[in-house]
Write a protein that holds these residues in place. Structure first.
Motif, PDB file in Angstrom:
ATOM      1  N   GLY A 100       0.802  -1.217   0.000  1.00 38.49           N
ATOM      2  CA  GLY A 100       0.000   0.000   0.000  1.00 38.49           C
ATOM      3  C   GLY A 100       0.836   1.269   0.000  1.00 38.49           C
ATOM      4  N   MET A 101       2.050   1.184  -0.519  1.00 38.32           N
ATOM      5  CA  MET A 101       2.905   2.368  -0.602  1.00 38.32           C
ATOM      6  C   MET A 101       2.421   3.246  -1.748  1.00 38.32           C
ATOM      7  SD  MET A 101       6.611   0.504  -0.029  1.00 38.32           S
ATOM      8  CE  MET A 101       7.576   2.011  -0.094  1.00 38.32           C
ATOM      9  N   LYS A 102       2.253   4.523  -1.479  1.00 38.03           N
ATOM     10  CA  LYS A 102       1.762   5.437  -2.501  1.00 38.03           C
ATOM     11  C   LYS A 102       2.887   5.815  -3.459  1.00 38.03           C
ATOM     12  CE  LYS A 102      -1.764   7.277   0.486  1.00 38.03           C
ATOM     13  NZ  LYS A 102      -2.217   8.389   1.298  1.00 38.03           N
ATOM     14  N   ARG A 103       2.558   5.835  -4.734  1.00 36.87           N
ATOM     15  CA  ARG A 103       3.474   6.268  -5.797  1.00 36.87           C
ATOM     16  C   ARG A 103       4.806   5.509  -5.822  1.00 36.87           C
ATOM     17  NH1 ARG A 103       0.722  10.540  -3.883  1.00 36.87           N
ATOM     18  NH2 ARG A 103       2.280  11.222  -2.387  1.00 36.87           N
ATOM     19  N   ALA A 104       4.781   4.220  -5.569  1.00 36.61           N
ATOM     20  CA  ALA A 104       6.017   3.422  -5.614  1.00 36.61           C
ATOM     21  C   ALA A 104       6.619   3.429  -7.020  1.00 36.61           C
ATOM     22  CB  ALA A 104       5.745   1.997  -5.148  1.00 36.61           C
ATOM     23  N   TRP A 105       5.785   3.554  -8.029  1.00 38.91           N
ATOM     24  CA  TRP A 105       6.261   3.600  -9.417  1.00 38.91           C
ATOM     25  C   TRP A 105       7.223   4.760  -9.641  1.00 38.91           C
ATOM     26  CZ3 TRP A 105       5.147   8.184 -11.717  1.00 38.91           C
ATOM     27  CH2 TRP A 105       4.119   8.941 -11.158  1.00 38.91           C
ATOM     28  N   LEU A 106       7.131   5.777  -8.785  1.00 38.65           N
ATOM     29  CA  LEU A 106       7.977   6.948  -8.934  1.00 38.65           C
ATOM     30  C   LEU A 106       9.456   6.604  -8.749  1.00 38.65           C
ATOM     31  CD1 LEU A 106       7.575   9.892  -9.597  1.00 38.65           C
ATOM     32  CD2 LEU A 106       7.349  10.366  -7.166  1.00 38.65           C
TER      33      LEU A 106
END
Length: 119
Positions: A74-80
Motif C-alpha cells: 500500500g505504498m503510494k506512488r512506488a512507481w515513482l
C-alpha cells in the motif's frame, strides 16, 4: 513444476535466465579472446557488455519488485522510484525504495502490536 509458480515467479525466473545467458555469452567471448576481464571494464570489450546485461537485468527485476511490493504494502506512488531511476540512478532509487519499504513494514508492525490484545 509445482503449483507454486506464479506469473511473477516465472517473470523473475525468465529474467534470471536472460541474465545468465546474456552475461555468460560475453564472459565466454572474453575467455575465448583471452581478454583482461577487469581491464576491459575501463577499456571497453566483452566485459563491459557482460556488466551492462548484468545491471540491466537486475534493474528490470528490481523495478518489477518495486511496483509489485509497493502495491502489496500500500505504498503510494512506488512507481515513482522506477521513473526517478532514469533521472538519477537505480543504485540510488532501489536502496531508497528498500529504506521506505522497511519504514512501511515497521509502521505496520507497530500498528499490529497496538491492535493486539494485551494479556
Amino acid at each position: 513444476m509445482t503449483k507454486n509458480w506464479t506469473a511473477l515467479a516465472l517473470v523473475y525466473l525468465a529474467l534470471g535466465l536472460a541474465g545468465l545467458v546474456g552475461t555468460w555469452t560475453f564472459n565466454l567471448l572474453a575467455i575465448v579472446q583471452v581478454r583482461d576481464f577487469v581491464g576491459d571494464w575501463v577499456n571497453s570489450g566483452p566485459a563491459v557488455s557482460s556488466l551492462t546485461v548484468d545491471l540491466l537485468v537486475v534493474a528490470v527485476a528490481g523495478s518489477i519488485l518495486i511496483i509489485v511490493e509497493g502495491r502489496r504494502l500500500g505504498m503510494k506512488r512506488a512507481w515513482l522510484y522506477v521513473v526517478l531511476s532514469g533521472l538519477t540512478a537505480f543504485a540510488f532509487t532501489f536502496p531508497l525504495f528498500l529504506a521506505m519499504r522497511e519504514r512501511t513494514l515497521q509502521a505496520q508492525r507497530v500498528r499490529a502490536a497496538q491492535a493486539a490484545p494485551t494479556s
